[in-house]
Write an enzyme that holds these catalytic residues in place. Structure first.
Site, short mmCIF file in Angstrom:
data_model
loop_
_atom_site.label_atom_id
_atom_site.label_comp_id
_atom_site.label_asym_id
_atom_site.label_seq_id
_atom_site.Cartn_x
_atom_site.Cartn_y
_atom_site.Cartn_z
N HIS A 72 1.06 -0.88 -0.08
CA HIS A 72 0.01 -0.03 0.16
C HIS A 72 0.64 1.46 -0.46
O HIS A 72 2.17 1.84 0.89
CB HIS A 72 -0.78 0.32 1.61
CG HIS A 72 -2.01 -0.97 0.97
ND1 HIS A 72 -3.07 -0.66 2.02
CD2 HIS A 72 -2.62 -1.92 0.35
CE1 HIS A 72 -4.15 -2.23 1.80
NE2 HIS A 72 -3.72 -2.91 0.75
N TYR A 201 -9.18 5.42 7.81
CA TYR A 201 -9.20 5.16 9.50
C TYR A 201 -10.19 6.80 9.72
O TYR A 201 -10.15 7.67 8.82
CB TYR A 201 -8.03 6.18 9.97
CG TYR A 201 -7.26 5.15 10.29
CD1 TYR A 201 -6.19 5.04 9.48
CD2 TYR A 201 -6.67 4.78 12.05
CE1 TYR A 201 -5.24 3.46 9.11
CE2 TYR A 201 -5.44 3.50 11.61
CZ TYR A 201 -4.97 3.65 10.37
OH TYR A 201 -3.75 1.96 10.36
N PRO A 293 -3.11 -0.03 19.47
CA PRO A 293 -3.45 -1.29 17.42
C PRO A 293 -2.99 0.83 16.97
O PRO A 293 -2.63 0.41 15.30
CB PRO A 293 -4.38 -1.62 17.21
CG PRO A 293 -5.13 -1.42 18.29
CD PRO A 293 -4.59 -0.89 19.66
N LYS A 297 2.11 -0.65 15.19
CA LYS A 297 3.30 -0.46 15.40
C LYS A 297 3.84 -1.90 16.35
O LYS A 297 4.80 -2.46 16.43
CB LYS A 297 3.47 0.82 16.08
CG LYS A 297 3.57 1.77 15.76
CD LYS A 297 4.96 1.75 15.05
CE LYS A 297 5.01 3.02 13.25
NZ LYS A 297 4.52 2.83 12.29
N TYR A 385 4.25 6.55 10.15
CA TYR A 385 3.46 5.43 9.25
C TYR A 385 4.35 4.25 8.92
O TYR A 385 4.07 3.07 8.87
CB TYR A 385 2.18 5.75 8.68
CG TYR A 385 0.75 5.23 8.54
CD1 TYR A 385 0.50 4.34 9.96
CD2 TYR A 385 1.29 3.67 7.64
CE1 TYR A 385 -0.80 2.99 10.25
CE2 TYR A 385 0.23 2.23 7.78
CZ TYR A 385 -0.83 2.76 9.16
OH TYR A 385 -2.01 1.74 9.06
C1 LIG Z 1 -6.37 -7.19 17.98
C2 LIG Z 1 -5.00 -6.82 17.78
C3 LIG Z 1 -4.29 -6.11 16.09
C4 LIG Z 1 -3.86 -5.49 16.28
N1 LIG Z 1 -3.25 -5.05 15.13
C5 LIG Z 1 -1.74 -4.58 14.70
C6 LIG Z 1 -0.77 -3.67 13.40
O1 LIG Z 1 -2.05 -4.26 13.14
N2 LIG Z 1 0.10 -3.88 13.17
C7 LIG Z 1 1.02 -4.20 14.79
O2 LIG Z 1 2.47 -4.10 14.02
N3 LIG Z 1 0.66 -4.79 15.74
C8 LIG Z 1 -0.96 -4.76 15.92
N4 LIG Z 1 -0.68 -5.92 16.45
C9 LIG Z 1 0.01 -6.23 17.78
C10 LIG Z 1 0.51 -7.64 17.70
O3 LIG Z 1 -0.31 -8.51 17.50
C11 LIG Z 1 2.19 -7.64 18.61
O4 LIG Z 1 2.90 -6.25 18.99
C12 LIG Z 1 3.15 -8.56 18.44
O5 LIG Z 1 2.09 -9.50 18.28
C13 LIG Z 1 3.91 -8.71 19.38
O6 LIG Z 1 4.39 -10.00 19.08
P1 LIG Z 1 5.50 -10.60 19.99
O7 LIG Z 1 5.81 -12.23 19.70
O8 LIG Z 1 6.50 -9.92 20.69
O9 LIG Z 1 4.62 -11.22 21.40
P2 LIG Z 1 3.19 -12.33 20.73
O10 LIG Z 1 2.80 -12.34 19.27
O11 LIG Z 1 2.24 -11.29 21.84
O12 LIG Z 1 3.82 -13.98 21.44
C14 LIG Z 1 4.61 -13.91 22.39
C15 LIG Z 1 4.05 -15.68 22.57
O13 LIG Z 1 4.99 -16.54 23.77
C16 LIG Z 1 3.49 -17.81 24.09
N5 LIG Z 1 3.22 -17.37 25.84
C17 LIG Z 1 3.35 -16.19 26.19
N6 LIG Z 1 3.21 -17.19 27.67
C18 LIG Z 1 4.22 -17.98 27.61
C19 LIG Z 1 4.88 -19.36 28.21
N7 LIG Z 1 5.02 -18.72 29.95
N8 LIG Z 1 5.39 -19.96 28.25
C20 LIG Z 1 6.05 -19.96 26.72
N9 LIG Z 1 5.05 -19.10 26.07
C21 LIG Z 1 4.48 -17.93 26.35
C22 LIG Z 1 2.21 -16.50 23.32
O14 LIG Z 1 1.36 -18.08 23.11
C23 LIG Z 1 2.75 -16.64 22.08
O15 LIG Z 1 2.85 -17.67 21.50
C24 LIG Z 1 -2.23 -6.04 17.04
C25 LIG Z 1 -2.54 -7.18 18.71
C26 LIG Z 1 -3.93 -7.05 18.70
C27 LIG Z 1 -4.23 -7.99 20.30
#
Ligand SMILES: Cc1cc2nc3c(=O)[nH]c(=O)nc-3n(C[C@H](O)[C@H](O)[C@H](O)COP(=O)(O)OP(=O)(O)OC[C@H]3O[C@@H](n4cnc5c(N)ncnc54)[C@H](O)[C@@H]3O)c2cc1C
Length: 391
Positions: A72, A201, A293, A297, A385
């Site tokens: 995009h 948005y 969200p 980011k 962005y």
């Molecule tokens: C509805 C929604 C929309 C979003 N939209 C956007 C967007 O448009 N753009 C954007 O950049 N971000 C967006 N985000 C945020 C984005 O999804 C998160 O920032 C991203 O998932 C972060 O990645 P992570 O690997 O740090 O954490 P997570 O994806 O949360 O991964 C953490 C992992 O650790 C595992 N875990 C947890 N506890 C334990 C444990 N005790 N032992 C072992 N494993 C464990 C979990 O199961 C998970 O698989 C959105 C989030 C949501 C909820």
């Protein structure tokens, strides 16, 4: 069990870190509490910054992203019945965003780790981390009905906001900074062809709405709702009606409807922990910070953190250099706070705050008019962005 880097969590942060370390010849094991199927189908983020796309492509996991991702070059701000396009690419010297579901990034990374013989242990239970201040930190967990203790040189806490790594740091070491918002997002995934090519948005007197998509046949839509909203009160008909009201324009633009595949309510919060390290434990992604969200980011910050961490770990294991690891937290927090500010700013500009008076609404309208009317203001939004360079 023994490994160089024990990684807790198989989200984008943990999996990408494991992949990048492998490319530098560093061994790691990823321990995940959920099943592979669960993490591969968890629908969340979908917007990748230019720098995140470049990193995934350069590191060899971007083949499907390049084929299926939707590039995009702009977004639309919609208010008072009219749309205003922000030309991201023109304003940022050629940069863009790519729409590609987080679960697809996760699938690509799991496949890459498996193909390279990497270890990702799903369905682990009772995960805990120990001896963080020592040079031999350990991760304990149950897997395949056996108790495991894994010795590591370093532990990466990539276990998201509700994980166990951050709470395992002794009380008093970390400081947290937080802001919660008096609203949430009700999100749906619908089997409907997107009725617009770019994200919209919308600022509306009934509250914010976001139009986005995941593919040429799947639309992703959000509505601002109360923080304690009962999803049971939202029939599909009510959701569509509210989306039509908030998104449609005076010139007759219409939203396509389709079967609702998934719906849920997500709270909104800004949170940062400092520092992002204690002893040999390094926090990355949502375990260290979250953003509302609105700025898209969260996943991008997770990618940026592990990019920094993988380089610091490569210097540590190859040349016994500790300076980059020592600077890890400070390096990441600069970008984290920029993203925190941008996400807070977008959220504040676009949502209706309960109890806000006409003065507050006039300020929001003034800000929106300024962003769409001033090249300088539009450039600032566009630059944030598409994301600052990863460095
Ligand atoms: C509805 C929604 C929309 C979003 N939209 C956007 C967007 O448009 N753009 C954007 O950049 N971000 C967006 N985000 C945020 C984005 O999804 C998160 O920032 C991203 O998932 C972060 O990645 P992570 O690997 O740090 O954490 P997570 O994806 O949360 O991964 C953490 C992992 O650790 C595992 N875990 C947890 N506890 C334990 C444990 N005790 N032992 C072992 N494993 C464990 C979990 O199961 C998970 O698989 C959105 C989030 C949501 C909820």
């Amino acid at each position: 069990m023994r490994t160089q880097v024990g990684i807790v969590g198989a989200g984008p942060a943990g999996l990408l870190l494991s992949h990048l370390l492998h490319l530098s010849g560093i061994e790691s094991v990823v321990i995940e509490s959920r099943s592979r199927d669960y993490v591969e189908h968890r629908v969340r983020a979908g917007v990748l910054e230019q720098g995140a796309v470049d990193l995934l492509v350069q590191s060899g996991v971007g083949e499907r992203l390049r084929r299926e991702g939707l590039v995009h070059h702009g977004i639309e701000l919609r208010f008072a019945g009219r749309g205003h396009r922000i030309d991201l690419t023109e304003l940022t010297g050629g940069r863009a965003i790519t729409v590609y579901g987080q679960q697809e990034v996760v699938k690509d990374l799991i496949r890459a780790r498996r193909d390279a013989g990497g270890q990702v242990l799903f369905d682990a239970a009772a995960v805990s981390v120990h001896a963080l201040e020592s040079t031999r930190p350990r991760i304990r967990f149950r897997h395949d009905d056996g108790d495991v203790e894994m010795q590591c040189d370093v532990i990466a806490g990539c276990d998201g906001f509700h994980g166990i790594c951050r709470p395992s740091v002794p009380v008093g070491v970390l400081s947290s900074f937080e802001r919660s918002y008096p609203f949430a997002w009700l999100g749906i995934l619908a089997e409907a062809a997107p009725s617009h090519e770019e994200l919209i948005y919308a600022y509306h007197e009934r509250g914010f709405a976001l139009f986005s998509m995941r593919s040429p046949s799947i639309t992703r839509l959000y509505l601002q709702v109360a923080p304690d909203e009962d999803i049971g009160q939202w029939s599909d008909d009510r959701i569509w009606q509210e989306l039509h009201t908030r998104l449609e324009t005076d010139d007759g633009w219409k939203l396509n409807e389709g079967r609702v595949l998934e719906k849920g309510v997500t709270g909104m919060r800004s949170y940062v922990t400092e520092p992002m390290q204690h002893g040999r434990l390094f926090l990355a992604g949502d375990s260290a910070h979250i953003v509302p969200p609105t700025g898209a980011k969260g996943m991008n910050l997770a990618v940026a953190d592990v990019h920094v961490l993988s380089r610091a770990l490569a210097a540590f294991f190859k040349s016994r250099r500790e300076d980059l690891l020592a600077a890890y937290s400070q390096t990441c927090l600069k970008r984290v706070w920029r993203a925190e500010h941008f996400s807070w700013w977008m959220t504040s500009m676009l949502h209706r705050f309960p109890g806000d008076d006409v003065f507050g609404h006039r300020l929001q309208r003034s800000q929106l008019d300024y962003v769409v009317g001033s090249r300088a203001a539009a450039t600032s939004l566009a630059e944030n962005y598409v994301g600052l360079p990863l460095g």
